[in-house]
Scaffold this motif. Sequence first.
Motif, mmCIF file in Angstrom:
data_model
loop_
_atom_site.group_PDB
_atom_site.id
_atom_site.type_symbol
_atom_site.label_atom_id
_atom_site.label_comp_id
_atom_site.label_asym_id
_atom_site.label_seq_id
_atom_site.Cartn_x
_atom_site.Cartn_y
_atom_site.Cartn_z
ATOM 1 N N PRO A 216 4.593 -1.953 4.281
ATOM 2 C CA PRO A 216 5.329 -2.816 3.352
ATOM 3 C C PRO A 216 4.832 -4.246 3.273
ATOM 4 C CG PRO A 216 6.515 -2.649 5.418
ATOM 5 C CD PRO A 216 5.294 -1.788 5.575
ATOM 6 N N PHE A 217 3.744 -4.575 3.996
ATOM 7 C CA PHE A 217 3.267 -5.951 4.054
ATOM 8 C C PHE A 217 2.062 -6.138 3.129
ATOM 9 C CE2 PHE A 217 4.879 -4.641 8.273
ATOM 10 C CZ PHE A 217 6.032 -5.408 8.304
ATOM 11 N N GLN A 218 1.619 -7.388 2.960
ATOM 12 C CA GLN A 218 0.401 -7.640 2.190
ATOM 13 C C GLN A 218 -0.794 -7.560 3.127
ATOM 14 O OE1 GLN A 218 0.038 -11.349 -0.091
ATOM 15 N NE2 GLN A 218 -1.553 -10.396 -1.348
ATOM 16 N N PHE A 219 -1.695 -6.637 2.823
ATOM 17 C CA PHE A 219 -2.911 -6.442 3.614
ATOM 18 C C PHE A 219 -4.105 -6.988 2.850
ATOM 19 C CE2 PHE A 219 0.054 -3.437 5.318
ATOM 20 C CZ PHE A 219 -0.277 -3.262 6.652
ATOM 21 N N PHE A 220 -5.092 -7.482 3.593
ATOM 22 C CA PHE A 220 -6.227 -8.167 2.973
ATOM 23 C C PHE A 220 -7.046 -7.243 2.080
ATOM 24 C CE2 PHE A 220 -10.311 -10.070 2.445
ATOM 25 C CZ PHE A 220 -10.109 -11.439 2.473
ATOM 26 N N TRP A 221 -7.647 -6.198 2.672
ATOM 27 C CA TRP A 221 -8.557 -5.425 1.817
ATOM 28 C C TRP A 221 -7.796 -4.498 0.885
ATOM 29 C CZ3 TRP A 221 -12.407 -1.210 3.789
ATOM 30 C CH2 TRP A 221 -11.771 -0.255 4.564
ATOM 31 N N ASP A 222 -6.576 -4.147 1.232
ATOM 32 C CA ASP A 222 -5.749 -3.389 0.292
ATOM 33 C C ASP A 222 -5.508 -4.199 -0.980
ATOM 34 O OD1 ASP A 222 -4.210 -1.008 2.153
ATOM 35 O OD2 ASP A 222 -5.045 -2.735 3.193
ATOM 36 N N THR A 223 -5.235 -5.500 -0.813
ATOM 37 C CA THR A 223 -5.024 -6.363 -1.974
ATOM 38 C C THR A 223 -6.265 -6.377 -2.864
ATOM 39 O OG1 THR A 223 -3.423 -7.764 -0.818
ATOM 40 C CG2 THR A 223 -4.551 -8.729 -2.709
ATOM 41 N N CYS A 224 -7.432 -6.421 -2.235
ATOM 42 C CA CYS A 224 -8.677 -6.406 -3.016
ATOM 43 C C CYS A 224 -8.847 -5.078 -3.749
ATOM 44 C CB CYS A 224 -9.869 -6.682 -2.110
ATOM 45 S SG CYS A 224 -9.822 -8.329 -1.334
ATOM 46 N N PHE A 225 -8.500 -3.968 -3.098
ATOM 47 C CA PHE A 225 -8.526 -2.673 -3.782
ATOM 48 C C PHE A 225 -7.579 -2.695 -4.983
ATOM 49 C CE2 PHE A 225 -9.592 -0.530 0.501
ATOM 50 C CZ PHE A 225 -10.949 -0.651 0.271
ATOM 51 N N HIS A 226 -6.420 -3.306 -4.806
ATOM 52 C CA HIS A 226 -5.453 -3.372 -5.902
ATOM 53 C C HIS A 226 -6.002 -4.182 -7.073
ATOM 54 C CE1 HIS A 226 -2.231 -2.796 -2.553
ATOM 55 N NE2 HIS A 226 -2.734 -1.643 -2.954
ATOM 56 N N PRO B 159 0.819 -1.212 0.000
ATOM 57 C CA PRO B 159 0.000 0.000 0.000
ATOM 58 C C PRO B 159 0.859 1.270 0.000
ATOM 59 C CG PRO B 159 -0.887 -1.597 1.545
ATOM 60 C CD PRO B 159 0.445 -2.132 1.089
ATOM 61 N N SER B 160 1.970 1.209 0.706
ATOM 62 C CA SER B 160 2.957 2.285 0.699
ATOM 63 C C SER B 160 4.310 1.653 0.985
ATOM 64 C CB SER B 160 2.627 3.341 1.767
ATOM 65 O OG SER B 160 3.666 4.308 1.864
ATOM 66 N N PRO B 161 5.338 1.941 0.195
ATOM 67 C CA PRO B 161 6.597 1.200 0.316
ATOM 68 C C PRO B 161 7.280 1.342 1.669
ATOM 69 C CG PRO B 161 6.816 3.067 -1.191
ATOM 70 C CD PRO B 161 5.364 2.905 -0.910
ATOM 71 N N GLU B 162 7.114 2.484 2.315
ATOM 72 C CA GLU B 162 7.778 2.694 3.598
ATOM 73 C C GLU B 162 6.847 2.420 4.776
ATOM 74 O OE1 GLU B 162 10.945 3.188 3.870
ATOM 75 O OE2 GLU B 162 11.183 3.260 1.683
#
Length: 425
Positions: A39-49, A33-36
């Motif tokens: 930096p991890f894989q998030f559940f709903w962020d992945t779905c947004f992606h 979601p933001s490199p700094e």
Amino acid sequence: MSDEELVKRVRHLLHRNMISGERDGFAYHFTKPSPETYPFQFFWDTCFHVFTLAALGEVDMAKKHMRSLFQMQRPDGFVGHMSYWKRLWPGRITDLLQLRPEDVLKLHKPHMSALVQPPLAAQAVLRIYQGDEDLGFVKEMLPRLKKFYRWLAANRDFEGEGLLSIISPFESGMDWKASYDPVLGYDRGKAGPLLFWKVLQVDAHNFLKNYNLPELYKSNKFIVKDVGFNTVYAQNLEALAELCAILGDEDEAHFREQASITGQSILQRMFDEKDAAFYDLHGHHFDKLKVRTGTLFFPVVLKAVPKEVCQRVLERHLLHKDGFHVPFPVPSLAIDEPAFNPNESLYLWRGPTWVMFNWFIQEHLLEKGYTEEAGNLLQSVKQLISKSGFREYYDPFTGAGHGAEDFTWSGLVVDMMERQRQHNA
């Protein structure tokens, strides 16, 4: 900035934040979601992606993201809200407490958190299918999805009414949401260090209880039915039923019925007639948390909510902007609430504007004929990005960017643009 330039910048942002590799037998591929900051894989962020990648025409890349998200799914169906792949140590003390005690001893290899996030996964897979009609991918993902949503129903619908409870403020995806303050015993309005410690105590309590869900429910320290979380759940039960229908799976009727039950419970339990608002609930008795946050209008997207209720909620809070009248909508908290703070802060979701709110409601506005209002939400997002770049959140009055930089949620603008284009076609 032209639409072509905006699309180009969103594509560049996602690819710049992408990471892939292999570790201990797992193949991972996700977008930070933001490199700094994140930096991890998030559940709903992945779905947004996935929604963003699909709008960009990169469906194969979206599939890699979903496969990665479900790589470590437990046999019982659970998928954690954070997956640790390359960087294995949590970045914050709050993250460390969000692991099961047994997993703290396994920080040398990939692992998941013990929390969940809004379950957008079925909609994400359906969106991928709509992009290329790959039945093979649906066949691959459907068993995993069914196990995940069955786990939610079995483990978080404590009362059997179709409403899921969260056990930590971090599970709604809207950390430090002001409607949780009464549950936490925080009555000072504006957030401060005391609020931090009260939230930390919740996660410490969960950790010490070894995330034993029946025990956590019995203790009733933080049992909240979040409007946004449950609206997403109802939507995704419908999406799961659609995926079953695509394959002729016999569970289609079951998931449609579950979606209906959840929608009816949201209407009956969460809607406040006097305030024309949907409120979060807490405790064993479904007590309303009467704080006007940006999720108060989310359930208008559900089939179970009558047209007249939808109109009342939208007209009062979104279109006439009762408490939400700002130059850059939609603020995460009504501006006349005591906790409102539009500025950059450790304590998120207490005033600033997040692109996700505009993205979430735009589709419904288009479906219901509010074309101009939907266009205004899109235009606001474009202006925010042009003014302040891809930021985690924005000042609702000035449009100044705050929080994490190179933040991918703002990339949802391309999905909003595609929706508007299809509607106008």
